[in-house]
Design an enzyme around this catalytic site. Sequence first.
Site, PDB file in Angstrom:
ATOM      1  N   GLU A 211      10.417  79.974 -14.380  1.00  0.00           N
ATOM      2  CA  GLU A 211       9.836  78.555 -14.625  1.00  0.00           C
ATOM      3  C   GLU A 211       8.701  77.724 -13.955  1.00  0.00           C
ATOM      4  OE1 GLU A 211      12.924  75.312 -14.328  1.00  0.00           O
ATOM      5  OE2 GLU A 211      14.319  76.164 -15.847  1.00  0.00           O
TER       6      GLU A 211
ATOM      7  N   ASP B 136      11.975  64.460 -11.806  1.00  0.00           N
ATOM      8  CA  ASP B 136      12.114  64.754 -10.203  1.00  0.00           C
ATOM      9  C   ASP B 136      12.613  64.097  -9.295  1.00  0.00           C
ATOM     10  OD1 ASP B 136      11.665  67.490 -11.631  1.00  0.00           O
ATOM     11  OD2 ASP B 136       9.497  67.298 -11.856  1.00  0.00           O
TER      12      ASP B 136
ATOM     13  N   TYR C 127      18.952  74.365 -21.236  1.00  0.00           N
ATOM     14  CA  TYR C 127      19.130  74.142 -19.751  1.00  0.00           C
ATOM     15  C   TYR C 127      20.462  72.693 -19.221  1.00  0.00           C
ATOM     16  CZ  TYR C 127      17.559  72.758 -14.950  1.00  0.00           C
ATOM     17  OH  TYR C 127      17.086  72.392 -13.731  1.00  0.00           O
TER      18      TYR C 127
END
Length: 270
Positions: free
Chosen positions: A50, A61, A176
């Site tokens: 990734e 994040d 994911y």
Amino acid sequence: MTSRLAGRFAELKAANRSALVTYICAGDPGYDASLSLLKQLPAAGADVIELGMPFSDPMADGPTIQAAAVRALNAGQTQLKTLEMVRQFRRDDQTTPLVLMGYYNPIYRYGPEAFMRDAREAGVDGLLIVDLPAEHDSELGPLAREAGLDMIRMATPTTDAKRLPAVLDRASGFLYYVSLNGVTGVGQADNATVRDAIGAIQQQTELPVCVGFGVRTPEQAARFALDAQGVVVGSALVEQIANANSPEQGVKDVLSLVSALSAAVKQARN
């Protein structure tokens, strides 16, 4: 024609092992060091890569990857340079799947149609756009599928049985699974909870399930590798760059940790 992602997961399934999926931020700490690291990840044990597209407001994040994006942007990283990194990578590696991960804004500014064309030409295999949930598939999904790129979806502990079919609809490449609520690099997931979640997802799809968020050590990676088709490690790798006293040392430290993670994942089911 089988995609690189489908081919890689088929190989790993035949070998009865999970994939090690490694995340780095393009251009962190600078273009040259980042490209050097990218090129060396497969030999160190990365099965899928990734590559983060740095963005100034990465809201999903944690501090570690936010700081990486700042370092990359301050060093002059752009979407054009990120795609050029992929082109350089593909000169030597035609087999390792590479997914661009990030946010919609840089793609929107680039121009979605032009971006898909250039991403395909560069050798990108899939996209994981954090802030484009399945309900907004029309923004990029049709363009991605026309370009032959996988659109990778995310499921979380709050994705219930009612919403899961929508998440899986037109998803490809892999799913994911976010192992815990919150941002990347913070906290640690409970193995039993994740195992149950993977089981529920696998009742509704044949897509490989990769677990990320909160995976930091070889021991943790090995535990998730027992149940998941892939284990994603990002913040722990990016920290190696942040803590190194030089870009070159950062590259060495990341590769060392990738090797340890890879060995643990390979041995998990033996």
